[in-house]
Enzyme design. Structure first.
Site, PDB file in Angstrom:
ATOM      1  N   SER A  13      85.778 -27.954 -20.999  1.00 34.92           N
ATOM      2  CA  SER A  13      86.893 -27.567 -20.077  1.00 34.92           C
ATOM      3  C   SER A  13      86.922 -28.784 -18.726  1.00 34.92           C
ATOM      4  CB  SER A  13      86.669 -26.296 -19.501  1.00 34.92           C
ATOM      5  OG  SER A  13      87.828 -25.989 -18.506  1.00 34.92           O
ATOM      6  N   HIS A  38      89.643 -28.962 -23.362  1.00 35.89           N
ATOM      7  CA  HIS A  38      90.748 -27.839 -22.842  1.00 35.89           C
ATOM      8  C   HIS A  38      90.897 -28.169 -21.280  1.00 35.89           C
ATOM      9  CE1 HIS A  38      91.486 -23.410 -22.226  1.00 35.89           C
ATOM     10  NE2 HIS A  38      90.887 -23.556 -21.083  1.00 35.89           N
ATOM     11  N   ASP A  40      93.003 -27.004 -18.135  1.00 37.25           N
ATOM     12  CA  ASP A  40      93.476 -25.758 -17.400  1.00 37.25           C
ATOM     13  C   ASP A  40      94.552 -26.313 -16.197  1.00 37.25           C
ATOM     14  OD1 ASP A  40      91.733 -23.673 -18.094  1.00 37.25           O
ATOM     15  OD2 ASP A  40      90.058 -25.107 -17.374  1.00 37.25           O
ATOM     16  N   MET A  42      96.958 -25.208 -13.307  1.00 41.77           N
ATOM     17  CA  MET A  42      96.986 -24.034 -12.291  1.00 41.77           C
ATOM     18  C   MET A  42      97.935 -24.421 -11.272  1.00 41.77           C
ATOM     19  SD  MET A  42      93.103 -23.117 -11.934  1.00 41.77           S
ATOM     20  CE  MET A  42      92.131 -22.781 -13.611  1.00 41.77           C
ATOM     21  N   HIS A  71      95.695 -24.742 -21.330  1.00 41.14           N
ATOM     22  CA  HIS A  71      96.028 -23.326 -20.843  1.00 41.14           C
ATOM     23  C   HIS A  71      96.731 -23.346 -19.700  1.00 41.14           C
ATOM     24  CE1 HIS A  71      92.906 -20.016 -19.210  1.00 41.14           C
ATOM     25  NE2 HIS A  71      94.270 -19.501 -19.347  1.00 41.14           N
ATOM     26  N   MET A  73      98.335 -21.427 -16.420  1.00 41.16           N
ATOM     27  CA  MET A  73      97.860 -20.435 -15.474  1.00 41.16           C
ATOM     28  C   MET A  73      99.124 -20.833 -14.296  1.00 41.16           C
ATOM     29  SD  MET A  73      94.004 -20.618 -15.853  1.00 41.16           S
ATOM     30  CE  MET A  73      93.723 -22.081 -16.527  1.00 41.16           C
ATOM     31  N   MET A 142      90.104 -14.039 -21.720  1.00 41.31           N
ATOM     32  CA  MET A 142      89.536 -14.709 -20.327  1.00 41.31           C
ATOM     33  C   MET A 142      88.192 -13.799 -20.250  1.00 41.31           C
ATOM     34  SD  MET A 142      90.950 -17.181 -19.277  1.00 41.31           S
ATOM     35  CE  MET A 142      89.895 -17.429 -17.852  1.00 41.31           C
ATOM     36  N   ASP A 180      86.993 -17.911 -22.929  1.00 40.92           N
ATOM     37  CA  ASP A 180      87.015 -18.928 -21.781  1.00 40.92           C
ATOM     38  C   ASP A 180      86.520 -18.161 -20.449  1.00 40.92           C
ATOM     39  OD1 ASP A 180      87.715 -21.129 -20.171  1.00 40.92           O
ATOM     40  OD2 ASP A 180      89.861 -20.720 -20.290  1.00 40.92           O
TER      41      ASP A 180
HETATM   42  C1  DX5 Z   1      88.860 -20.771 -15.702  1.00 33.82           C
HETATM   43  C2  DX5 Z   1      89.343 -21.750 -16.544  1.00 33.82           C
HETATM   44  C3  DX5 Z   1      88.264 -21.959 -17.432  1.00 33.82           C
HETATM   45  C4  DX5 Z   1      86.804 -22.809 -17.040  1.00 33.82           C
HETATM   46  C5  DX5 Z   1      85.609 -22.364 -17.538  1.00 33.82           C
HETATM   47  O1  DX5 Z   1      90.002 -20.167 -15.181  1.00 33.82           O
HETATM   48  O2  DX5 Z   1      90.371 -21.242 -17.267  1.00 33.82           O
HETATM   49  O3  DX5 Z   1      88.680 -23.205 -18.525  1.00 33.82           O
HETATM   50  O4  DX5 Z   1      86.927 -24.236 -16.367  1.00 33.82           O
HETATM   51  O5  DX5 Z   1      84.758 -22.916 -16.735  1.00 33.82           O
HETATM   52  P1  DX5 Z   1      83.284 -22.076 -16.976  1.00 33.82           P
HETATM   53  O6  DX5 Z   1      83.017 -22.400 -18.576  1.00 33.82           O
HETATM   54  O7  DX5 Z   1      82.409 -22.830 -16.164  1.00 33.82           O
HETATM   55  O8  DX5 Z   1      83.355 -20.560 -16.718  1.00 33.82           O
HETATM   56 ZN    ZN Z   2      91.038 -22.201 -19.405  1.00 36.30          ZN
END
Ligand code: DX5
Ligand code: ZN
Length: 234
Positions: A13, A38, A40, A42, A71, A73, A142, A180
């Protein structure tokens, strides 16, 4: 289009990397076993953090060899689906809680040429996906509240994965179970046993001094679990 090229995947990630040099950070996790990054996305509304947009996805696509597991969000996920697929998402995951017409959006993702994933927050029941399970390529469970890397794993996620794996088997569903949040060497084997096959790892990789060794450690933990299961079947 099939997700199951390998039987399981670790997906680093990139959120847990240094935001000022994401392409370089991506190269730091380039070992042959890794197929996907991956990413993210946001928006500061849906979750209390603001991260990467379509230009970052484009840049990672252009400058690395990885497929991208994006992903979302964000509040207006429906509007942004075509934008992120154009930018280079190979898997596009939206949150069940973030769209009104989930069935329509899943099919839109597929029509636009990406694999369709839906994610559930820790408080959201699997029942909410019951009538779309056959349509999905991937379900992302999640295991932390979304927003940040480095949070603690929420234990109830394990039972959620086990239940989903049972449903998948019962219905003969094709979907892949992805987990995740809070995934690391201490729990990855158990999550494999529970039925997860795609493992997102942020801090367990990027916060480590030797990232490639950290990835090998995670792969080794999964392989030990697979060997254990194999020896149980004899
Ligand atoms: C959190 C993200 C994850 C995050 C995971 O909202 O969706 O992808 O980067 O990080 P770790 O593995 O450190 O929990
Ligand atoms: Zn994620």
């Amino acid at each position: 289009m099939s997700l199951n090229k390998g039987e399981y995947q670790i997906l680093p990630s990139i959120l847990a990397g240094d935001a000022g040099k994401l392409v370089e950070e991506a190269h730091s996790v380039d070992i042959t076993e890794i197929e996907y990054l991956h990413v993210d996305v946001m928006d500061g509304h849906y979750v209390p953090n603001l991260t990467m947009g379509p230009d970052v996805v484009k840049s990672l696509k252009k400058n690395t060899r990885f497929k991208l597991d994006v992903h979302l969000m964000i509040d207006n996920a429906s509007e942004m689906i075509p934008v992120f697929i154009d930018a280079g998402a190979d898997i596009l995951t939206i949150h069940q809680e973030g769209v009104l017409h989930l069935h329509r959006e899943i099919h839109r993702i597929k029509q636009l040429g990406a694999l369709a994933g839906v994610s559930l927050n820790p408080a959201t029941s699997l029942e909410t996906l019951r009538w779309v399970l056959p349509d999905l390529d991937l379900v992302l469970i999640m295991c932390v509240n979304p927003g940040f890397s480095g949070q603690d794993f929420i234990e109830s996620s394990m039972d959620k994965v086990k239940q989903l794996a049972q449903w998948k088997q019962r219905d003969g569903a094709k979907l892949v179970i992805e987990v995740d949040g809070g995934i690391g060497p201490a729990n990855i084997g158990k999550m494999y046993e529970a039925g997860a096959r795609y493992f997102v790892a942020g801090s367990a990789v990027f916060y480590q001094s030797d990232r490639k060794a950290a990835l090998h450690k995670l792969l080794h933990a999964i392989n030990s679990e697979r060997t254990r299961q194999g020896s149980l079947q004899v």
